[in-house]
Write a protein that holds these residues in place. Structure first.
Motif, short mmCIF file in Angstrom:
data_model
loop_
_atom_site.label_atom_id
_atom_site.label_comp_id
_atom_site.label_asym_id
_atom_site.label_seq_id
_atom_site.Cartn_x
_atom_site.Cartn_y
_atom_site.Cartn_z
N VAL A 73 154.87 -61.37 35.99
CA VAL A 73 154.39 -61.48 34.60
C VAL A 73 154.85 -60.27 33.79
O VAL A 73 155.35 -60.40 32.65
CB VAL A 73 152.85 -61.59 34.58
N THR A 132 157.61 -60.47 30.66
CA THR A 132 157.24 -59.99 29.33
C THR A 132 158.12 -58.83 28.89
O THR A 132 158.59 -58.78 27.74
CB THR A 132 155.77 -59.56 29.32
N LEU A 181 159.24 -68.49 31.10
CA LEU A 181 157.94 -68.00 30.62
C LEU A 181 156.87 -69.10 30.56
O LEU A 181 155.72 -68.85 30.95
CB LEU A 181 158.10 -67.32 29.25
N PRO A 182 157.18 -70.32 30.09
CA PRO A 182 156.14 -71.38 30.17
C PRO A 182 155.72 -71.69 31.60
O PRO A 182 154.53 -71.93 31.87
CB PRO A 182 156.83 -72.58 29.52
N GLN A 225 153.47 -68.94 32.64
CA GLN A 225 152.16 -69.09 32.00
C GLN A 225 151.24 -70.00 32.80
O GLN A 225 150.09 -69.66 33.08
CB GLN A 225 152.35 -69.65 30.59
N SER A 226 151.76 -71.16 33.14
CA SER A 226 150.96 -72.10 33.93
C SER A 226 150.65 -71.54 35.31
O SER A 226 149.55 -71.75 35.84
CB SER A 226 151.71 -73.43 34.05
N ARG A 265 147.85 -68.88 34.96
CA ARG A 265 146.55 -69.43 34.56
C ARG A 265 145.95 -70.34 35.62
O ARG A 265 144.75 -70.66 35.57
CB ARG A 265 146.70 -70.18 33.24
N TYR A 269 144.96 -67.08 23.13
CA TYR A 269 145.99 -66.09 22.85
C TYR A 269 145.41 -64.97 22.00
O TYR A 269 144.89 -65.21 20.91
CB TYR A 269 147.18 -66.73 22.11
N TYR A 305 148.41 -64.65 30.31
CA TYR A 305 148.80 -65.79 29.46
C TYR A 305 149.23 -65.31 28.08
O TYR A 305 150.26 -65.77 27.53
CB TYR A 305 147.63 -66.76 29.35
N SER A 306 148.49 -64.39 27.48
CA SER A 306 148.82 -63.90 26.14
C SER A 306 150.10 -63.06 26.15
O SER A 306 150.90 -63.13 25.21
CB SER A 306 147.65 -63.08 25.58
N LEU A 322 152.69 -63.42 28.15
CA LEU A 322 153.83 -64.33 28.27
C LEU A 322 154.03 -65.14 27.00
O LEU A 322 155.16 -65.41 26.59
CB LEU A 322 153.61 -65.26 29.46
N PHE A 323 152.92 -65.51 26.35
CA PHE A 323 153.04 -66.27 25.10
C PHE A 323 153.69 -65.43 24.01
O PHE A 323 154.49 -65.93 23.21
CB PHE A 323 151.66 -66.74 24.67
#
Length: 674
Positions: free
Chosen positions: A34, A38, A124-125, A128-129, A132, A455, A466-467, A469-470
């Motif tokens: 992660v 990022t 990155l998506p 994210q999954s 989480r 986020y 999660y935030s 990576l978003f």
């Protein structure tokens, strides 16, 4: 540009991205993948911003060389040439200090662009999954991430295929690999430009206004009261949510016995709970007596695991934000009370726990008073005026950059004036300041916005995976259209300016945007004009007022509910002040008692030593009197002194009370009251 200079830029940008990641992420606890994803996304986006001005100066130099190679000046032109525009190619086309060879930048941009696109659309998506997911194994997390992304990107792919069929049929295109690549880039940049204008319209107004309002200490204090009241509600909600989740975990811990097949998953969930809850939950070593538990299956445990991770993260965030916000409120109150201080120092309500060397030697209380009470207001207002002028320049240029004759875009005017004199340093400075201001307006909005509890970038290492990576996804999607928009503002994108000239290396990887006239001549030209409407809406806070109607309360000075929250925040600050003062007074009393008992203990030890000294002195007198009768006073006295000096019970020359003692006899009872 020398290799050392280019390497210096690369390293500076890397440490800038690393600093931001350290400020918002937790380098010790969060997953390494992660952090790496990022950091790489932020680093590539910042690198584009720093290298693009060098690409512009290199392109202008190449254009100069091309123009001089196609035109040989006559003797009359040489004699009538302007002093600032020499006609000799050797004098005019001086290689800039930042020149980058032609074969370097195309490869560099291609690697940076496609890496960022791979990150934002695929890696990155998926991460994210993965981050989480509440699965208990790597295989389970990967499976969950694949299923979620298959649904997400299946929808995107279906829409893209439909549009691709429509475009190819309408424009009668033969879809070669190059044209398909250009259409994909255009689609990604169109989506990014749509989001870019929304964020830019907010940042162009909010950033100058925030600095202007921040020059007033009373405004900052009022807004802090408002934030305290809102955060108190959020903090209470986070604590209730955590307590409810911990009750579920406790019930699960009691219902699953030690020899149960799901016990290892329960133990994994317990490790994610706070320490104080772990201590309360003892393992039940007996056979389970509870039937029908809602978490008796592995899928139920996975959902509970996700809830525990989310609740603990939210609780920690609110606790840290609450502590920082209280410190800020106390600091602003101290400034308000110390503005008229004759001592010219900030009087602290609570003494700071630790002071660094900067606060001790550089940012002293006197320096702090002069900055907070004298210079900060003027500095912030001057900075706000400067940023406002830049915002007006951007808005004007966004509305007029498509006009090639006459040139109305102010950024294009500045660059072309510097190009006429071949002042490459000025060209790079104009480009760097312009694109940096655009990035600040856009990226700062990314750091400020909050999408419910999914986020939110929180400083002091409190941002969840999660935030992080978003935000990396947003950066990678916003940076390419931002750079293309900037090149259009300075008329170095032939798709916008319709000029036949050498393109920048960055534009060369985008292909020909003229392949889709609807996008190049329509959307890319007229859509940025909407920034005017967005700026007007931000000036009158239409978005904040709309959110207030929906129940998401924002700080608006002329709103009644805002006044109620400010009053509530004041009362909360008063309560926290009393609590801290009581805690500090109790700590001071405990310290005073410890000091008192320590002094009493020292005095008792000293009194015991002095009593022992008096007893030894009396024995010495008796021995002297006996020895006088025998006529051996001097010899016996010497022996007695030697015996006493070797005796462990005799006090040292410096006693525990700190006074020097004499070897001569002392008066009995002289130190009894010490």
């Amino acid at each position: 540009m020398s290799a050392a200079g280019l390497c210096a830029v690369v390293f500076v940008v890397f440490f800038l991205a690393l600093y931001l990641l350290h400020r918002y992420g937790d380098l010790r606890k969060q997953h390494r993948l992660v952090l790496l994803g990022t950091l790489l996304s932020w680093y590539l986006c910042f690198l584009i911003v720093f290298i693009l001005p060098l690409d512009v100066s290199t392109t202008i130099y190449n254009q100069c060389v091309l123009d001089n190679s196609n035109h040989t000046p006559s003797q009359h032109e040489l004699s009538d040439s302007h002093p600032f525009q020499p006609s000799s190619a050797a004098n005019v086309c001086v290689k800039p200090w930042s020149y980058i060879p032609d074969h370097v930048l195309p490869v560099f941009w291609r690697v940076v662009y496609w890496t960022s696109q791979f990150l934002t659309w695929l890696l990155l998506p998926f991460m994210q999954s993965y981050a989480r997911s509440g699965a208990f194994s790597i295989v389970g997390k990967v499976k969950t991430a694949l299923i979620e992304n298959a649904i997400y990107y299946g929808t995107y792919l279906l829409i893209f295929v439909c549009l691709l069929i429509y475009v190819s049929a309408h424009l009668k295109l033969r879809l070669t690999w190059t044209e398909l690549q250009t259409i994909s880039i255009t689609a990604a940049n169109t989506w990014g430009l749509f989001l870019l204008v929304l964020l830019l319209g907010y940042g162009l107004v909010e950033i100058p206004r925030s600095y202007w309002l921040s020059s007033s200490n009373s405004f900052l204090l009022t807004k802090t009261y408002f934030k305290v009241a809102k955060l108190a509600t959020e903090k209470a909600s986070a604590e209730e949510e955590l307590a409810d989740v911990m009750e579920e975990v406790a019930d699960l811990n009691e219902s699953v016995s030690f020899n149960h097949s799901l016990r290892k998953y329960v133990d994994t969930i317990l490790t994610k709970c706070p320490i104080r809850y772990q201590e309360e939950m003892g393992r039940n070593l007996e056979i389970c007596h509870c039937e029908g538990s809602s978490f008796s299956t592995k899928s139920g445990l996975i959902k509970l695991h996700e809830k525990v991770i989310s609740a603990v993260q939210r609780h920690n965030q609110t606790q840290v934000q609450w502590s920082l916000l209280l410190d800020k409120a106390f600091h602003l109150k101290d400034i308000a009370k110390s503005q008229s201080s004759s001592l010219r120092v900030i009087t602290k309500t609570f003494s700071p726990n630790d002071l660094g060397w900067v606060r001790r030697f550089i940012y002293t209380p006197t320096v702090e008073w002069y900055w907070e009470c004298v210079f900060r207001k003027t500095f912030y207002r001057l900075l706000a005026v400067l940023l406002s002028l830049l915002s007006v320049t951007v808005v004007w240029s966004e509305c007029t950059f498509f006009s090639a004759q006459p040139i109305l875009s102010l950024f294009a005017v500045f660059v072309q004036k510097a190009e006429q004199h071949y002042d490459y340093i000025l060209i790079e400075m104009v480009c760097f300041v312009s694109i940096l201001f655009l990035c600040v307006c856009v990226y700062s909005t990314v750091f400020r916005i909050r999408v419910f509890n999914y986020y939110h970038l929180v400083p002091h290492h409190q941002t969840d995976a999660y935030s992080l990576l978003f935000s990396g996804m947003l950066f990678c999607r916003l940076t390419p259209p931002l750079c293309l928009n900037f090149l259009g503002l300075i008329h170095l994108d032939s798709t916008i300016s319709h000029k036949e000239r050498i393109q920048t290396s960055y534009t060369s990887i985008m292909g020909s945007m003229r392949l889709l006239p609807v996008i190049s001549d329509g959307f890319y030209v007229y859509y940025p004009m909407l920034v005017v409407l967005l700026c007007i809406a931000t000036i009158y806070k239409l978005g904040s007022r709309f959110l207030n109607l929906l129940g998401f309360y924002q700080f608006i000075t002329d709103n009644e509910f805002t006044s109620e929250l400010v009053d509530e925040g004041k009362e909360l600050i008063r309560r926290e002040t009393r609590m801290r003062q009581r805690a500090e007074d109790g700590q001071n009393r405990r310290w005073a008692l410890r000091e008192r008992y320590r002094v009493q203990a020292t005095s008792e030890r000293s009194r015991a030593n002095y009593s022992e000294l008096d007893q030894n002195t009396a024995e010495t007198e008796m021995r002297k009197s006996v020895n006088r009768s025998n006529g051996n006073i001097e010899v016996q006295d010497t022996d007695l002194l030697q015996d006493n000096s070797s005796d462990d019970s005799f006090p040292n020359r410096r006693s525990a009370a700190g006074q020097y003692l004499s070897f001569s006899p002392s008066l009995k009872g002289l130190f009894d009251d010490v």
